[in-house]
Design a protein around this motif. Structure first.
Motif, PDB file in Angstrom:
ATOM      1  N   LEU A 135      46.914  96.641 109.277  1.00  0.00           N
ATOM      2  CA  LEU A 135      48.333  96.501 108.980  1.00  0.00           C
ATOM      3  C   LEU A 135      48.584  96.875 107.520  1.00  0.00           C
ATOM      4  N   GLU A 178      58.381  98.676 110.793  1.00  0.00           N
ATOM      5  CA  GLU A 178      57.410  99.399 111.611  1.00  0.00           C
ATOM      6  C   GLU A 178      56.503  98.481 112.419  1.00  0.00           C
ATOM      7  N   TYR A 179      56.108  97.361 111.831  1.00  0.00           N
ATOM      8  CA  TYR A 179      55.071  96.538 112.439  1.00  0.00           C
ATOM      9  C   TYR A 179      55.511  95.112 112.759  1.00  0.00           C
ATOM     10  N   PHE A 233      51.641  97.278 119.260  1.00  0.00           N
ATOM     11  CA  PHE A 233      52.176  98.330 118.399  1.00  0.00           C
ATOM     12  C   PHE A 233      52.241  99.638 119.174  1.00  0.00           C
ATOM     13  N   ASN A 288      53.672  87.380 109.883  1.00  0.00           N
ATOM     14  CA  ASN A 288      54.432  88.050 110.942  1.00  0.00           C
ATOM     15  C   ASN A 288      55.813  87.425 111.100  1.00  0.00           C
ATOM     16  N   THR A 299      57.095  90.479 116.571  1.00  0.00           N
ATOM     17  CA  THR A 299      56.092  91.314 117.229  1.00  0.00           C
ATOM     18  C   THR A 299      55.159  90.486 118.115  1.00  0.00           C
TER      19      THR A 299
END
Length: 309
Positions: free
Chosen positions: A4, A31-32, A214, A231, A247
């Motif tokens: 990451l 993005e993540y 992802f 996160n 996520t």
């Protein structure tokens, strides 16, 4: 991708580097929804002491650990605190029970009768040397040195007014856990976290047990020395009017030794009622937390688990 993005807390809080690092933070969140936090300032000794004390607790006879189970706790809901045995929790309904054991705690406020608040019943130092003390020392460091800085940066990212994080997270509601994943098969089912954000201290092991969803596949998030994993949670997604996503992630531990995990789930003050920036969403923190806890208790999974196939 094998790792990451990395975000430096030192750069995030420095006048000289704050702007550039916040740009990198925005990219990581878009993005993540996951990133490594480096240069965080938590002493390695505190982390090591908490892990070793936790190992000693989990090595106790089962009958002793179960004295400190949910039924012995006085916090509401009881499952927010205390010991849960192997196969005591379901984070995804299709995965059945998770082969992991854990102990939950929070901010210790005697006499506070609100949901998720109050006092945890710990084993004493004679039974579990250093267990309560090391976890609470680590908690104080995380809450004082890391949470305000990350929380403020994330609130700015979703364009909340100045002082929003301090106003609604003073104090935060904390669900802190220590989890033991057994060797050769400890898991936790795919799920999302329910809070604003989560901080995770991973043991530095060669196995890549944590997996992040992802671009349509599970990607390992290996232990990175001297780092935390951060996160985004479901509350962050709601408050961002879905600009950012919480996520999905899971744990599949195949290592030859047990794995100790130390997550800190950060929620707003339990009495807060919050509205998203564009006023598309509004919710009560207590109601949302209790609803998610009820879903886990009923075997329906955690967070957005039911959306995950």
């Amino acid at each position: 991708m094998t790792m990451l993005p990395e975000i430096s807390l030192a750069k995030l809080t420095s006048d000289a580097t704050r702007s550039d690092e916040r740009g990198r933070l925005q990219m990581a969140c878009q993005e993540y929804g996951f990133f490594y936090l480096v240069e965080h300032g938590i002493p390695k000794e505190q982390i090591a002491q908490a892990i070793e004390a936790s190992r000693r607790f989990f090595a106790l006879p089962q009958s002793i650990k179960e004295r400190y189970g949910h039924a012995s706790q006085t916090v509401y809901p009881a499952v927010a605190r205390g010991y849960s045995p192997l196969h005591g929790e379901i984070l995804h309904p299709d995965a059945h029970t998770d082969p992991k054991e854990l102990f939950g705690l929070g901010i210790e406020n005697e006499g506070d009768r609100r949901p998720f608040a109050g006092i945890t019943r710990f084993p004493d130092d004679a039974l579990a040397p250093g267990f309560a003390r090391s976890l609470l020392v680590l908690q104080a460091t995380v809450l004082n040195q890391v949470v305000p800085q990350i929380g403020t940066a994330l609130a700015d990212l979703i364009e909340m007014e100045q002082g929003w994080f301090e106003r609604h997270f003073s104090p935060p509601t904390l669900m802190q856990r220590v989890i033991r994943y057994p060797a050769r098969g400890g898991t936790c089912g795919k799920h999302t976290d329910g809070g604003f954000f989560t901080l995770l201290l991973q043991e530095e092991l060669p196995t890549r047990s944590l997996q992040v969803w992802f671009h349509g596949r599970w990607v390992p998030a290996p232990s990175l020395p001297n780092s935390l994993v951060v996160n985004l949670g479901d509350m962050f997604q709601v408050l961002s009017d879905d600009r950012f996503k919480s996520t999905p992630h899971q744990v599949a531990h195949s290592g030859l030794t047990d794995r100790i995990s130390l997550p800190f789930f950060i929620y707003p003050d339990i009495d807060a009622r919050l509205t998203s920036r564009q006023e598309r969403h509004a919710f009560s923190v207590a109601e949302m937390m209790l609803r998610n806890m009820e879903s886990v208790e009923n075997g329906n999974g955690a967070g957005r688990a039911r959306e995950l196939q």
